[in-house]
Scaffold this motif. Structure first.
Motif, PDB file in Angstrom:
ATOM      1  N   ASP A  89      19.413 -37.965 -30.937  1.00 27.46           N
ATOM      2  CA  ASP A  89      18.987 -39.347 -30.710  1.00 27.46           C
ATOM      3  C   ASP A  89      17.700 -39.378 -29.900  1.00 27.46           C
ATOM      4  O   ASP A  89      16.793 -40.175 -30.190  1.00 27.46           O
ATOM      5  N   GLU A  92      14.801 -38.199 -32.215  1.00 24.83           N
ATOM      6  CA  GLU A  92      14.525 -39.136 -33.307  1.00 24.83           C
ATOM      7  C   GLU A  92      13.922 -40.441 -32.821  1.00 24.83           C
ATOM      8  O   GLU A  92      13.216 -41.127 -33.575  1.00 24.83           O
ATOM      9  N   THR A  93      14.188 -40.793 -31.566  1.00 23.21           N
ATOM     10  CA  THR A  93      13.615 -42.015 -31.003  1.00 23.21           C
ATOM     11  C   THR A  93      12.323 -41.750 -30.230  1.00 23.21           C
ATOM     12  O   THR A  93      11.761 -42.667 -29.640  1.00 23.21           O
ATOM     13  N   ARG A  95      11.880 -39.974 -27.533  1.00 26.32           N
ATOM     14  CA  ARG A  95      12.009 -39.770 -26.086  1.00 26.32           C
ATOM     15  C   ARG A  95      11.967 -38.299 -25.705  1.00 26.32           C
ATOM     16  O   ARG A  95      11.743 -37.963 -24.539  1.00 26.32           O
ATOM     17  N   TYR A 135      11.002 -31.253 -33.906  1.00 23.56           N
ATOM     18  CA  TYR A 135      10.298 -32.305 -33.171  1.00 23.56           C
ATOM     19  C   TYR A 135       9.481 -31.694 -32.031  1.00 23.56           C
ATOM     20  O   TYR A 135       9.391 -32.245 -30.945  1.00 23.56           O
TER      21      TYR A 135
END
Length: 222
Positions: A89, A92-93, A95, A135
């Motif tokens: 999460d 993917e966001t 952060r 990422y």
């Protein structure tokens, strides 16, 4: 035998220890309780109950258990799985962005282009590994790696784990170069027949193994 495969550790090898302990772990500790409360019957949560011997543990007790495991830095597979969901999460966001040393990015990219088969072996879950490289600050690096292995293959300080990994990659252990910053892991890989190289980015030595300060100094085929 010529080296055809490179198996690399992550923490302290491709990526900084500080990123793991100062960024990833605090993020997981902060957001893990909410994930468990939102998924009280998830297989990973049930696995915590089974591993802890508390089959009837409440959701709040499961949270206590996994936070305790984190504080102990226990390499528990259910904990790693839950952390992976939390980190997913975050990545993917936007952060979180995975840290990979520039020398590792450049060298791994070159090795891949030269035809070496690259693989990862970390105590973090395969999911967490793919997130970190997918990422990363340097972009999506997942295409560089043909295989990912975690503690499902066995402990990183056990020779049998490296034999199992070589078998999974369908290559003799003697054709695999293993990279790590932990001497016990290098010892285990060496006992399994792999060639080893230690990363000592802050200096020092890992007795019994060739050591380098960065990926740019490694010559797998020499």
């Amino acid at each position: 035998m010529p080296i055809t495969h490179v198996l690399t550790d992550i923490e302290g090898t491709t990526s900084s220890v500080s990123f793991v302990y100062e960024v990833l772990f605090p993020f997981a500790a902060l957001h893990l309780p909410a994930w468990v409360r939102a998924h009280p019957d998830a297989p990973e949560v049930d696995a915590v109950r089974a591993s802890s011997g508390e089959a009837q543990a409440s959701t709040e007790r499961v949270i206590e258990i996994v936070l305790g495991w984190m504080a102990e830095d226990r390499k528990a597979t259910p904990l790693k799985a839950i952390q992976g969901h939390v980190w997913a999460d975050g990545y993917e966001t936007g952060r979180l962005h995975g840290h990979v040393y520039p020398d590792a990015v450049d060298t791994l990219s070159r090795w891949h282009a030269e035809g070496l088969v690259l693989a990862v072996y970390s105590s973090g879950s395969v999911q967490a590994q793919k997130l970190l490289f997918g990422y990363s600050e340097a972009g999506d690096l997942t295409a560089l790696f043909s295989h990912y292995f975690d503690t499902g293959s066995g402990g990183k300080r056990e020779a049998g784990s490296y034999l199992a990994i070589a078998q999974a990659m369908d290559v003799p252990a003697e054709q695999v170069l293993f990279l790590s910053d932990v001497v016990q892991e290098l010892d285990a890989a060496q006992a399994a027949g792999m060639v080893t190289c230690g990363l000592v980015r802050e200096g020092g030595e890992l007795p019994g193994h060739v050591c380098v300060g960065s990926f740019s100094e490694i010559r797998p085929r020499q």
